[in-house]
Design a protein around this motif. Sequence first.
Motif, PDB file in Angstrom:
ATOM      1  N   PHE A   8     -15.769 -83.740   6.034  1.00 29.67           N
ATOM      2  CA  PHE A   8     -15.009 -82.506   6.167  1.00 29.67           C
ATOM      3  C   PHE A   8     -14.070 -82.296   4.984  1.00 29.67           C
ATOM      4  CE2 PHE A   8     -16.080 -82.819  10.763  1.00 29.67           C
ATOM      5  CZ  PHE A   8     -16.593 -81.538  10.918  1.00 29.67           C
ATOM      6  N   THR A   9     -13.518 -83.375   4.437  1.00 30.87           N
ATOM      7  CA  THR A   9     -12.631 -83.252   3.276  1.00 30.87           C
ATOM      8  C   THR A   9     -13.400 -82.801   2.042  1.00 30.87           C
ATOM      9  OG1 THR A   9     -11.159 -84.983   4.132  1.00 30.87           O
ATOM     10  CG2 THR A   9     -10.993 -84.470   1.787  1.00 30.87           C
ATOM     11  N   LEU A  10     -14.568 -83.381   1.814  1.00 30.37           N
ATOM     12  CA  LEU A  10     -15.377 -82.995   0.658  1.00 30.37           C
ATOM     13  C   LEU A  10     -15.846 -81.546   0.779  1.00 30.37           C
ATOM     14  CD1 LEU A  10     -17.515 -86.222   0.071  1.00 30.37           C
ATOM     15  CD2 LEU A  10     -15.481 -85.460  -1.176  1.00 30.37           C
ATOM     16  N   MET A  11     -16.210 -81.138   1.989  1.00 35.51           N
ATOM     17  CA  MET A  11     -16.594 -79.750   2.211  1.00 35.51           C
ATOM     18  C   MET A  11     -15.422 -78.821   1.893  1.00 35.51           C
ATOM     19  SD  MET A  11     -17.802 -77.780   5.704  1.00 35.51           S
ATOM     20  CE  MET A  11     -16.134 -77.647   6.371  1.00 35.51           C
ATOM     21  N   ALA A  12     -14.225 -79.186   2.370  1.00 34.99           N
ATOM     22  CA  ALA A  12     -13.034 -78.373   2.136  1.00 34.99           C
ATOM     23  C   ALA A  12     -12.732 -78.256   0.647  1.00 34.99           C
ATOM     24  CB  ALA A  12     -11.841 -78.977   2.875  1.00 34.99           C
ATOM     25  N   ALA A  13     -12.809 -79.379  -0.059  1.00 28.64           N
ATOM     26  CA  ALA A  13     -12.510 -79.374  -1.494  1.00 28.64           C
ATOM     27  C   ALA A  13     -13.504 -78.506  -2.261  1.00 28.64           C
ATOM     28  CB  ALA A  13     -12.535 -80.805  -2.027  1.00 28.64           C
ATOM     29  N   PHE A  14     -14.782 -78.602  -1.902  1.00 21.53           N
ATOM     30  CA  PHE A  14     -15.819 -77.817  -2.581  1.00 21.53           C
ATOM     31  C   PHE A  14     -15.615 -76.324  -2.356  1.00 21.53           C
ATOM     32  CE2 PHE A  14     -20.093 -75.852  -2.596  1.00 21.53           C
ATOM     33  CZ  PHE A  14     -20.443 -76.118  -3.917  1.00 21.53           C
ATOM     34  N   MET A  15     -15.375 -75.937  -1.101  1.00 18.19           N
ATOM     35  CA  MET A  15     -15.205 -74.517  -0.794  1.00 18.19           C
ATOM     36  C   MET A  15     -13.896 -73.984  -1.368  1.00 18.19           C
ATOM     37  SD  MET A  15     -18.028 -73.914   0.571  1.00 18.19           S
ATOM     38  CE  MET A  15     -17.696 -72.165   0.788  1.00 18.19           C
ATOM     39  N   GLN A  16     -12.872 -74.819  -1.443  1.00 20.20           N
ATOM     40  CA  GLN A  16     -11.596 -74.364  -1.995  1.00 20.20           C
ATOM     41  C   GLN A  16     -11.716 -74.096  -3.489  1.00 20.20           C
ATOM     42  OE1 GLN A  16      -7.835 -75.648  -0.271  1.00 20.20           O
ATOM     43  NE2 GLN A  16      -7.276 -76.487  -2.249  1.00 20.20           N
ATOM     44  N   ALA A  17     -12.529 -74.884  -4.183  1.00 20.00           N
ATOM     45  CA  ALA A  17     -12.739 -74.646  -5.609  1.00 20.00           C
ATOM     46  C   ALA A  17     -13.350 -73.264  -5.829  1.00 20.00           C
ATOM     47  CB  ALA A  17     -13.646 -75.728  -6.189  1.00 20.00           C
ATOM     48  N   TRP A  18     -14.312 -72.891  -4.991  1.00 17.35           N
ATOM     49  CA  TRP A  18     -14.918 -71.564  -5.100  1.00 17.35           C
ATOM     50  C   TRP A  18     -13.927 -70.473  -4.687  1.00 17.35           C
ATOM     51  CZ3 TRP A  18     -18.958 -70.322  -7.775  1.00 17.35           C
ATOM     52  CH2 TRP A  18     -19.953 -71.265  -8.023  1.00 17.35           C
ATOM     53  N   ARG A  19     -13.155 -70.738  -3.630  1.00 17.74           N
ATOM     54  CA  ARG A  19     -12.187 -69.745  -3.190  1.00 17.74           C
ATOM     55  C   ARG A  19     -11.178 -69.427  -4.289  1.00 17.74           C
ATOM     56  NH1 ARG A  19      -7.767 -72.014   0.246  1.00 17.74           N
ATOM     57  NH2 ARG A  19      -6.880 -72.204  -1.850  1.00 17.74           N
ATOM     58  N   ASN A  20     -10.687 -70.461  -4.971  1.00 11.04           N
ATOM     59  CA  ASN A  20      -9.726 -70.238  -6.048  1.00 11.04           C
ATOM     60  C   ASN A  20     -10.329 -69.406  -7.172  1.00 11.04           C
ATOM     61  OD1 ASN A  20      -7.721 -71.661  -4.741  1.00 11.04           O
ATOM     62  ND2 ASN A  20      -8.119 -73.582  -5.811  1.00 11.04           N
ATOM     63  N   ALA A  21     -11.600 -69.661  -7.475  1.00  5.11           N
ATOM     64  CA  ALA A  21     -12.267 -68.883  -8.521  1.00  5.11           C
ATOM     65  C   ALA A  21     -12.378 -67.415  -8.117  1.00  5.11           C
ATOM     66  CB  ALA A  21     -13.654 -69.468  -8.786  1.00  5.11           C
ATOM     67  N   PHE A  22     -12.755 -67.159  -6.871  1.00  8.70           N
ATOM     68  CA  PHE A  22     -12.877 -65.778  -6.391  1.00  8.70           C
ATOM     69  C   PHE A  22     -11.508 -65.117  -6.282  1.00  8.70           C
ATOM     70  CE2 PHE A  22     -16.946 -67.302  -4.194  1.00  8.70           C
ATOM     71  CZ  PHE A  22     -17.752 -66.831  -5.225  1.00  8.70           C
ATOM     72  N   GLN A  23     -10.478 -65.881  -5.861  1.00 11.61           N
ATOM     73  CA  GLN A  23      -9.136 -65.320  -5.769  1.00 11.61           C
ATOM     74  C   GLN A  23      -8.625 -64.882  -7.145  1.00 11.61           C
ATOM     75  OE1 GLN A  23      -6.748 -68.310  -3.670  1.00 11.61           O
ATOM     76  NE2 GLN A  23      -6.381 -66.826  -2.066  1.00 11.61           N
ATOM     77  N   LYS A  24      -8.922 -65.692  -8.139  1.00 11.84           N
ATOM     78  CA  LYS A  24      -8.467 -65.346  -9.486  1.00 11.84           C
ATOM     79  C   LYS A  24      -9.131 -64.053  -9.947  1.00 11.84           C
ATOM     80  CE  LYS A  24      -7.587 -67.271 -14.046  1.00 11.84           C
ATOM     81  NZ  LYS A  24      -7.725 -68.429 -14.948  1.00 11.84           N
ATOM     82  N   GLN A  25     -10.423 -63.879  -9.627  1.00 13.63           N
ATOM     83  CA  GLN A  25     -11.110 -62.629  -9.952  1.00 13.63           C
ATOM     84  C   GLN A  25     -10.463 -61.442  -9.244  1.00 13.63           C
ATOM     85  OE1 GLN A  25     -15.264 -63.927  -8.949  1.00 13.63           O
ATOM     86  NE2 GLN A  25     -15.752 -62.946 -10.892  1.00 13.63           N
ATOM     87  N   LEU A  26     -10.180 -61.630  -7.959  1.00 11.06           N
ATOM     88  CA  LEU A  26      -9.624 -60.544  -7.158  1.00 11.06           C
ATOM     89  C   LEU A  26      -8.230 -60.158  -7.628  1.00 11.06           C
ATOM     90  CD1 LEU A  26     -10.301 -58.741  -4.693  1.00 11.06           C
ATOM     91  CD2 LEU A  26      -9.174 -60.457  -3.252  1.00 11.06           C
ATOM     92  N   SER A  27      -7.473 -61.136  -8.137  1.00  6.54           N
ATOM     93  CA  SER A  27      -6.079 -60.885  -8.538  1.00  6.54           C
ATOM     94  C   SER A  27      -5.975 -59.957  -9.734  1.00  6.54           C
ATOM     95  CB  SER A  27      -5.370 -62.206  -8.849  1.00  6.54           C
ATOM     96  OG  SER A  27      -5.890 -62.807 -10.026  1.00  6.54           O
ATOM     97  N   MET A 234     -14.153 -71.728   5.389  1.00  2.00           N
ATOM     98  CA  MET A 234     -14.866 -73.006   5.335  1.00  2.00           C
ATOM     99  C   MET A 234     -13.947 -74.129   4.855  1.00  2.00           C
ATOM    100  SD  MET A 234     -17.879 -72.485   6.495  1.00  2.00           S
ATOM    101  CE  MET A 234     -18.687 -73.995   5.979  1.00  2.00           C
ATOM    102  N   ALA A 235     -13.090 -73.803   3.862  1.00  2.00           N
ATOM    103  CA  ALA A 235     -12.150 -74.805   3.363  1.00  2.00           C
ATOM    104  C   ALA A 235     -11.148 -75.198   4.450  1.00  2.00           C
ATOM    105  CB  ALA A 235     -11.419 -74.273   2.137  1.00  2.00           C
ATOM    106  N   SER A 236     -10.574 -74.198   5.132  1.00  2.00           N
ATOM    107  CA  SER A 236      -9.597 -74.482   6.187  1.00  2.00           C
ATOM    108  C   SER A 236     -10.237 -75.254   7.337  1.00  2.00           C
ATOM    109  CB  SER A 236      -8.988 -73.179   6.704  1.00  2.00           C
ATOM    110  OG  SER A 236      -8.201 -72.562   5.712  1.00  2.00           O
ATOM    111  N   LEU A 237     -11.466 -74.902   7.674  1.00  2.00           N
ATOM    112  CA  LEU A 237     -12.181 -75.631   8.719  1.00  2.00           C
ATOM    113  C   LEU A 237     -12.292 -77.108   8.348  1.00  2.00           C
ATOM    114  CD1 LEU A 237     -13.948 -75.823  11.275  1.00  2.00           C
ATOM    115  CD2 LEU A 237     -15.902 -75.091   9.873  1.00  2.00           C
ATOM    116  N   GLY A 238     -12.631 -77.368   7.099  1.00  2.00           N
ATOM    117  CA  GLY A 238     -12.729 -78.751   6.643  1.00  2.00           C
ATOM    118  C   GLY A 238     -11.395 -79.463   6.648  1.00  2.00           C
ATOM    119  N   TRP A 239     -10.351 -78.804   6.077  1.00  2.00           N
ATOM    120  CA  TRP A 239      -9.025 -79.426   6.022  1.00  2.00           C
ATOM    121  C   TRP A 239      -8.479 -79.698   7.417  1.00  2.00           C
ATOM    122  CZ3 TRP A 239      -8.702 -81.349   1.621  1.00  2.00           C
ATOM    123  CH2 TRP A 239      -8.827 -80.667   0.418  1.00  2.00           C
ATOM    124  N   PHE A 240      -8.528 -78.689   8.285  1.00  2.00           N
ATOM    125  CA  PHE A 240      -7.927 -78.815   9.611  1.00  2.00           C
ATOM    126  C   PHE A 240      -8.614 -79.903  10.437  1.00  2.00           C
ATOM    127  CE2 PHE A 240      -5.721 -74.427  10.229  1.00  2.00           C
ATOM    128  CZ  PHE A 240      -5.195 -74.518   8.953  1.00  2.00           C
TER     129      PHE A 240
END
Length: 295
Positions: A8-27, A234-240
């Motif tokens: 679950f931690t590895l899943m969270a880390a992987f999805m968070q890396a993508w989320r940060n990339a998409f957030q930067k685009q959206l910003s 997906m990241a939060s699901l993994g972290w939580f």
Amino acid sequence: MVISWIFFTLMAAFMQAWRNAFQKQLSTTVDIWGVTLARFIFGLPLAIIYLQCLYIYLPIGNDVHFSTSYWIYIIIAAIAQILATALMVQLFKQKNYAIGVGLAKSEAILAAIIGVVFLSDQLSLFAWFGVLLGGIAVFLLSRGYQFSGFSPKTLIIGVGSGLCFAITSILVREASLELSMLPTIHRASWVLLSVISVQCLFMMFYLGLFSRQTLVALWNRLGLTFKVSLCSFMASLGWFTAMSMISVPIVKTLGQIEIIFSLLISAYFFKEKLVKSEYWGLGLVVLAAILVIWA
């Protein structure tokens, strides 16, 4: 149990890396609070669907009871995560963004200190060494040693973001422990749904009153907004789930492997090459991960 929290931690880390990339685009086209809302807005229906599927495929006979302490933890955690996300998005606008993100990754160290001081958490010597080593590794990978153009503002925003993320993580675990009548995975799903619900209600109410143009901007970038929400869910699901199984500093130190995923994304999509210090940082992240798993 060990395999589960690692997965679950590895899943969270992987999805968070993508989320940060998409957030930067959206910003680039949406303001800070809009990008923050994008993290949660589609996460709410996804959390509801996930919880329903969980009870269908893993049914349990226990009823869930929410204590007052549970809701206090949830509300504070939800607000802290909103602030942490807003500060992280603000870092995207800083010239020395990489240094600020490295400082924001102080979350694992701050969570360890808060847990030991206020919650009587205990970490072994190997675990402490792994947490500290992970912090040094992330600092190297973010090129934090390059202080040219470094500003106190970046320091405040970066550490502030890390502190808010640490508070969120600690309180998410405490809320999960309040649901001791449920299996771990069900506890994590209820906490996830509760936190996202509070965040969506708060952000929609605030933006509906004071910044409706932000909602319009999100609608105009609906596809990218959905990508941010999906990856965030997906990241939060993994972290939580991982933090419901084991202490927060351990999870967050292993989770620093996220920066490896981020560098791979940068290298694959943006053709960026690693410098020598980043190879050292990658090695230290792996060593820190081994130490916390061993601990």
